[in-house]
Design an enzyme around this catalytic site. Sequence first.
Site, PDB file in Angstrom:
ATOM      1  N   MET A   1     -25.043  22.952 -46.873  1.00 44.32           N
ATOM      2  CA  MET A   1     -24.377  24.252 -46.914  1.00 44.32           C
ATOM      3  C   MET A   1     -24.477  24.804 -48.340  1.00 44.32           C
ATOM      4  O   MET A   1     -24.013  24.176 -49.280  1.00 44.32           O
ATOM      5  CB  MET A   1     -22.900  24.129 -46.516  1.00 44.32           C
TER       6      MET A   1
ATOM      7  N   SER B   1     -29.859  33.262 -38.316  1.00 46.63           N
ATOM      8  CA  SER B   1     -28.502  33.002 -37.836  1.00 46.63           C
ATOM      9  C   SER B   1     -27.993  34.205 -37.054  1.00 46.63           C
ATOM     10  O   SER B   1     -27.826  35.303 -37.596  1.00 46.63           O
ATOM     11  CB  SER B   1     -27.563  32.728 -39.017  1.00 46.63           C
TER      12      SER B   1
ATOM     13  N   GLY C   1     -23.104  36.499 -45.266  1.00 49.42           N
ATOM     14  CA  GLY C   1     -23.093  37.474 -46.364  1.00 49.42           C
ATOM     15  C   GLY C   1     -22.506  36.965 -47.665  1.00 49.42           C
ATOM     16  O   GLY C   1     -22.163  37.758 -48.546  1.00 49.42           O
TER      17      GLY C   1
ATOM     18  N   PHE D   1     -18.429  32.298 -43.042  1.00 48.66           N
ATOM     19  CA  PHE D   1     -18.797  33.721 -43.021  1.00 48.66           C
ATOM     20  C   PHE D   1     -20.248  33.914 -43.448  1.00 48.66           C
ATOM     21  O   PHE D   1     -20.755  33.141 -44.273  1.00 48.66           O
ATOM     22  CB  PHE D   1     -17.897  34.517 -43.980  1.00 48.66           C
TER      23      PHE D   1
ATOM     24  N   HIS E   1     -30.524  29.930 -34.852  1.00 45.43           N
ATOM     25  CA  HIS E   1     -29.397  29.204 -35.455  1.00 45.43           C
ATOM     26  C   HIS E   1     -28.103  29.856 -34.969  1.00 45.43           C
ATOM     27  O   HIS E   1     -27.891  31.058 -35.122  1.00 45.43           O
ATOM     28  CB  HIS E   1     -29.487  29.263 -36.983  1.00 45.43           C
TER      29      HIS E   1
ATOM     30  N   ASP F   1     -23.933  29.689 -34.967  1.00 43.47           N
ATOM     31  CA  ASP F   1     -22.776  29.177 -35.710  1.00 43.47           C
ATOM     32  C   ASP F   1     -21.517  29.212 -34.866  1.00 43.47           C
ATOM     33  O   ASP F   1     -21.008  30.286 -34.527  1.00 43.47           O
ATOM     34  CB  ASP F   1     -22.563  30.042 -36.964  1.00 43.47           C
TER      35      ASP F   1
ATOM     36  N   ASP G   1     -28.498  26.331 -45.574  1.00 43.13           N
ATOM     37  CA  ASP G   1     -27.789  27.370 -44.807  1.00 43.13           C
ATOM     38  C   ASP G   1     -26.767  28.096 -45.678  1.00 43.13           C
ATOM     39  O   ASP G   1     -25.820  27.474 -46.163  1.00 43.13           O
ATOM     40  CB  ASP G   1     -27.100  26.685 -43.616  1.00 43.13           C
TER      41      ASP G   1
ATOM     42  N   HIS H   1     -24.897  24.926 -34.856  1.00 45.59           N
ATOM     43  CA  HIS H   1     -24.150  24.432 -36.020  1.00 45.59           C
ATOM     44  C   HIS H   1     -22.660  24.477 -35.674  1.00 45.59           C
ATOM     45  O   HIS H   1     -22.062  25.548 -35.605  1.00 45.59           O
ATOM     46  CB  HIS H   1     -24.488  25.357 -37.209  1.00 45.59           C
TER      47      HIS H   1
ATOM     48  N   MET I   1     -19.075  24.243 -36.583  1.00 43.96           N
ATOM     49  CA  MET I   1     -18.087  24.228 -37.663  1.00 43.96           C
ATOM     50  C   MET I   1     -16.723  24.074 -37.013  1.00 43.96           C
ATOM     51  O   MET I   1     -15.887  24.994 -37.031  1.00 43.96           O
ATOM     52  CB  MET I   1     -18.182  25.519 -38.477  1.00 43.96           C
TER      53      MET I   1
ATOM     54  N   MET J   1     -17.589  28.482 -34.648  1.00 46.30           N
ATOM     55  CA  MET J   1     -16.437  28.321 -35.556  1.00 46.30           C
ATOM     56  C   MET J   1     -15.137  28.304 -34.766  1.00 46.30           C
ATOM     57  O   MET J   1     -14.981  29.070 -33.814  1.00 46.30           O
ATOM     58  CB  MET J   1     -16.400  29.488 -36.543  1.00 46.30           C
TER      59      MET J   1
HETATM   60  C1  DX5 Z   1     -22.007  30.177 -42.608  1.00 49.63           C
HETATM   61  C2  DX5 Z   1     -22.983  29.944 -41.504  1.00 49.63           C
HETATM   62  C3  DX5 Z   1     -24.329  30.500 -41.786  1.00 49.63           C
HETATM   63  C4  DX5 Z   1     -24.321  32.011 -41.936  1.00 49.63           C
HETATM   64  C5  DX5 Z   1     -25.473  32.393 -42.805  1.00 49.63           C
HETATM   65  O1  DX5 Z   1     -20.841  29.524 -42.340  1.00 49.63           O
HETATM   66  O2  DX5 Z   1     -23.154  28.571 -41.252  1.00 49.63           O
HETATM   67  O3  DX5 Z   1     -25.295  30.091 -40.835  1.00 49.63           O
HETATM   68  O4  DX5 Z   1     -24.423  32.671 -40.716  1.00 49.63           O
HETATM   69  O5  DX5 Z   1     -25.374  33.746 -43.088  1.00 49.63           O
HETATM   70  P1  DX5 Z   1     -25.996  34.371 -44.409  1.00 49.63           P
HETATM   71  O6  DX5 Z   1     -27.460  34.078 -44.344  1.00 49.63           O
HETATM   72  O7  DX5 Z   1     -25.657  35.807 -44.316  1.00 49.63           O
HETATM   73  O8  DX5 Z   1     -25.350  33.664 -45.565  1.00 49.63           O
HETATM   74 ZN    ZN Z   2     -24.889  27.847 -39.951  1.00 50.38          ZN
END
Ligand code: DX5
Ligand code: ZN
Length: 219
Positions: free
Chosen positions: A137, A8, A145, A143, A33, A35, A175, A66, A68, A37
């Site tokens: 999910m 990601s 981490g 976020f 990947h 993300d 994910d 992805h 969101m 948002m």
């Molecule tokens: C969270 C994202 C993930 C995120 C994963 O909303 O969809 O793709 O970047 O990050 P880690 O692997 O750090 O949880």
């Molecule tokens: Zn994601």
Amino acid sequence: MKRIIAPSLLSADFAFLYREIKMLNESEADWYHIDIMDSSFVSNISFGSSFVKCIKKYANKPMDVHLMIMQPERYIEQFKACGADHLHIHYEACVHLNRTIFSIKEYGMKVGVAVNPHTPVYLLQDLIQDIDFVLLMSVNPGFSGQKFIKKTYQKLEDTKDLILKKHSSALIEVDGGVNLENASLLFKNGADILVAGTTIFSNANPQKMIHRMKLGKTT
Ligand code: DX5
Ligand code: ZN
């Protein structure tokens, strides 16, 4: 079972994006990947389609995008134009999901439906045959981490059962909070694709980390 690793980019160092892309191109990672948002579906803002376009210029692997965002149907054309190969939309963000799924396919992209940790997978029973991926999910989206939610193992089981029952060819993607400890178990329990941000990019040797995840190593 496939063992696809999709790093990601949310955890990448944006100041050195080209270097990160080059590193992934030369690694055993399978997909990018990305993300997206909107600060509405999730509270965070990440980046938009122009970011995808920049990465696409240099990336030599499929772009797994992805979304969101609320009402993702508004952006299908835009993400196709920027080079998305797969588009994941959230079950919770889309009122006319059937229409949106088929619209993504008409644009020539593969389609995934993402479910938040609280959404039961039986809700996918009337669309599981129409999609390429179920994106489970394993954290509340927004976020990187965050801590992996263990209930995901049960959802993985439920998703596999549903896929089998409905003779679907959908692949299962997990994910959020994926690390070396849970990656091998997730693969063993039927995940086809693992997304990982922090685990890969915070490691001193991301390529080695990708290699270990793929092999199902636990340390
Ligand atoms: C969270 C994202 C993930 C995120 C994963 O909303 O969809 O793709 O970047 O990050 P880690 O692997 O750090 O949880
Ligand atoms: Zn994601």
